[in-house]
Design a protein around this motif. Sequence first.
Motif, mmCIF file in Angstrom:
data_model
loop_
_atom_site.group_PDB
_atom_site.id
_atom_site.type_symbol
_atom_site.label_atom_id
_atom_site.label_comp_id
_atom_site.label_asym_id
_atom_site.label_seq_id
_atom_site.Cartn_x
_atom_site.Cartn_y
_atom_site.Cartn_z
ATOM 1 N N PRO A 1 -110.262 83.600 119.462
ATOM 2 C CA PRO A 1 -109.203 83.859 120.456
ATOM 3 C C PRO A 1 -109.690 83.945 121.889
ATOM 4 O O PRO A 1 -108.887 83.768 122.819
ATOM 5 N N ALA A 2 -110.969 84.190 122.115
ATOM 6 C CA ALA A 2 -111.469 84.308 123.496
ATOM 7 C C ALA A 2 -111.652 82.952 124.173
ATOM 8 O O ALA A 2 -111.762 82.876 125.402
ATOM 9 N N VAL A 3 -111.693 81.873 123.391
ATOM 10 C CA VAL A 3 -111.869 80.542 123.977
ATOM 11 C C VAL A 3 -110.590 80.135 124.705
ATOM 12 O O VAL A 3 -109.493 80.192 124.143
ATOM 13 N N ARG A 4 -110.744 79.700 125.958
ATOM 14 C CA ARG A 4 -109.574 79.289 126.737
ATOM 15 C C ARG A 4 -109.100 77.910 126.274
ATOM 16 O O ARG A 4 -109.907 76.993 126.089
ATOM 17 N N ILE A 5 -107.791 77.786 126.096
ATOM 18 C CA ILE A 5 -107.176 76.515 125.748
ATOM 19 C C ILE A 5 -106.457 75.994 126.980
ATOM 20 O O ILE A 5 -105.526 76.630 127.494
ATOM 21 N N ILE A 6 -106.904 74.836 127.468
ATOM 22 C CA ILE A 6 -106.402 74.298 128.738
ATOM 23 C C ILE A 6 -105.883 72.884 128.507
ATOM 24 O O ILE A 6 -106.641 71.982 128.149
ATOM 25 N N ALA B 1 -108.662 64.580 129.630
ATOM 26 C CA ALA B 1 -109.259 65.915 129.490
ATOM 27 C C ALA B 1 -110.489 66.081 130.378
ATOM 28 O O ALA B 1 -110.728 67.161 130.924
ATOM 29 N N VAL B 2 -111.282 65.023 130.521
ATOM 30 C CA VAL B 2 -112.462 65.099 131.390
ATOM 31 C C VAL B 2 -112.041 65.288 132.844
ATOM 32 O O VAL B 2 -112.631 66.085 133.582
ATOM 33 N N ALA B 3 -110.995 64.575 133.266
ATOM 34 C CA ALA B 3 -110.494 64.742 134.631
ATOM 35 C C ALA B 3 -110.043 66.181 134.857
ATOM 36 O O ALA B 3 -110.313 66.778 135.908
ATOM 37 N N GLY B 4 -109.348 66.756 133.876
ATOM 38 C CA GLY B 4 -108.902 68.136 134.008
ATOM 39 C C GLY B 4 -110.053 69.128 134.003
ATOM 40 O O GLY B 4 -110.045 70.108 134.762
ATOM 41 N N LEU B 5 -111.041 68.878 133.167
ATOM 42 C CA LEU B 5 -112.219 69.752 133.118
ATOM 43 C C LEU B 5 -112.916 69.774 134.472
ATOM 44 O O LEU B 5 -113.292 70.843 134.975
ATOM 45 N N PHE C 1 -110.548 71.541 126.726
ATOM 46 C CA PHE C 1 -109.591 70.791 127.534
ATOM 47 C C PHE C 1 -108.988 69.683 126.678
ATOM 48 O O PHE C 1 -109.719 68.888 126.076
ATOM 49 N N ILE C 2 -107.648 69.641 126.654
ATOM 50 C CA ILE C 2 -106.940 68.785 125.707
ATOM 51 C C ILE C 2 -105.871 67.981 126.451
ATOM 52 O O ILE C 2 -105.062 68.555 127.180
ATOM 53 N N PRO C 3 -105.845 66.659 126.287
ATOM 54 C CA PRO C 3 -104.791 65.869 126.926
ATOM 55 C C PRO C 3 -103.434 66.183 126.307
ATOM 56 O O PRO C 3 -103.337 66.434 125.103
ATOM 57 N N VAL C 4 -102.394 66.154 127.142
ATOM 58 C CA VAL C 4 -101.065 66.542 126.680
ATOM 59 C C VAL C 4 -100.053 65.438 126.967
ATOM 60 O O VAL C 4 -99.895 65.005 128.111
ATOM 61 N N ASP D 1 -103.564 78.723 127.543
ATOM 62 C CA ASP D 1 -103.872 79.589 128.676
ATOM 63 C C ASP D 1 -103.413 79.011 130.002
ATOM 64 O O ASP D 1 -102.945 79.745 130.877
ATOM 65 N N GLU D 2 -103.542 77.703 130.173
ATOM 66 C CA GLU D 2 -103.085 77.085 131.419
ATOM 67 C C GLU D 2 -103.021 75.578 131.257
ATOM 68 O O GLU D 2 -103.555 75.009 130.299
ATOM 69 N N ILE D 3 -102.346 74.947 132.231
ATOM 70 C CA ILE D 3 -102.251 73.486 132.296
ATOM 71 C C ILE D 3 -102.829 73.038 133.630
ATOM 72 O O ILE D 3 -102.526 73.608 134.682
ATOM 73 N N VAL D 4 -103.674 72.015 133.592
ATOM 74 C CA VAL D 4 -104.249 71.429 134.805
ATOM 75 C C VAL D 4 -103.612 70.060 135.023
ATOM 76 O O VAL D 4 -103.460 69.281 134.073
#
Length: 505
Positions: free
Chosen positions: A196-201, A283-287, A175-178, A251-254
């Motif tokens: 590649p299997a790790v989800r990037i959010i 990122a913690v909030a999104g996770l 989970f990465i802040p944007v 993969d997605e945005i939260v």
Amino acid sequence: MPFDSLLRDILTSRVYDVARETPLDPAPRLSARLGTSVLLKREDLQPVFSFKIRGAYNRMARLTAEERGRGVIAASAGNHAQGVALSAQHLGMRATIVMPQTTPDIKVDAVRNRGAEVVLAGDTYADAYAFACEEASRTGATFIHPFDDPLVIAGQGTVGDEIVRQRPGELAGIFIPVGGGGLLAGIAAYVKAVLPAVRIIGVEPVDADAMARSLAAGHRVVLERVGLFADGVAVREVGEHTFAIATQTVDEIVLVDNDAICAAIKDVFDDTRTIMEPAGALAVAGLKAWAAAQPDLPPGALVAVLSGANMNFDRLRFVAERAELGEQREALFAVTIPERKGAFREFCTILGPRVITEFNYRLSTRAEAHIFVGVGTRSRADADDVLVRLREGGYRVADLTQSELAKLHVRYMVGGRSRDVTRERVCRFEFPERPGALLQFLDTLGGRWNISLFHYRNHGADIGRVLAGFEVPPEEDAAFDGFLEALGYRSFEDTGEDAYERFLA
């Protein structure tokens, strides 16, 4: 930007001349609550308390001798500014940093302490960016972009390289802040190339969601305005390079709100005893939000990148107030009780042993009283149970937990009624918070309509919040609507809102 070129730049980056390899720490309390392994990538431990030093230095270390002689200029709300300032100090270069006037003092002072010249211009990053570009053209200084530069992206990508090397086992998602997308693009490009299997959010605030909207639209979207609470990601438009990479790797945005961010700041503090800035805890909030929405969590650890810890101390007041609401450990209610002896005790008896966090009351009529009450809860379901119990007890009750009017203003104004006010229209306003801003706001309001109610409280945040009531005759409604539209400040009309009607009307 070819991915092979970006990966090569990440692997050959020179960030470690000034940056450090930060740990990937477990978060035991948060892991226990969510029922899965949560790891925190501690970019708050960098020399400037933010990941931004990586990209800034990687870009500046590649300047030619001639470019170094002309110096550099950057626009930033703070963390990129500190990265550029420290890099310039290390490389022996002159640096000018253009910052919005709303930038917290802790960030302005930190940049000046690194020897850079600070210029305050405009209220937003967009204003500072435009001014810095003009100065770069005028002076010949090299503009160091905070996110949309291949070498900056590569520098941030070293975070992804470290996560891959440091992982204790299988990873499920990162989970990465944007903001502009530099950190997201750098990490995503590297991780997707090797795992590649790790989800990037990506994670964005609901009021600064340029990347989410851009990915949904298939092209970069420019936001009309952005929320400034998480000032480190308050960007109206994501980068051209960063968007192109995100379309292929994310993969997605939260999306999360400010209450969730405040709760995440508390979560990080509970596990690390460190206080994140709002963007740093994003990122913690999104996770947490993502995990709560999954019927079954996937195997493997979840990583949240803690991107920065440059918190303005004054803002902790707002964070502390909203964290419990964001964690759903407090609920706010408006309750009508009979005006007689023993009524308060009867009310408390229904609540039982629950903690009452706040109780505001003022005599309304001799027949009944409206009270504003905060109740400690364990979850949203627990708050709903309180609501049911009160209604079963015969009380008229409204849940105000999600009411911004109630949370920002009414809880501090209970009992502020006047029988002499005629036809009041009530509005909330937001304006950039800086010295003299409140006076400027009042001057802008002018004197056409009588102000019948006014509440302002400095939260230590980047935006000032005012609740104002105006006496507006029916025949002047259209003119008042035009006034609000032309005012230039973000506004929300709350005339008739439940919290207003119960406590202020």
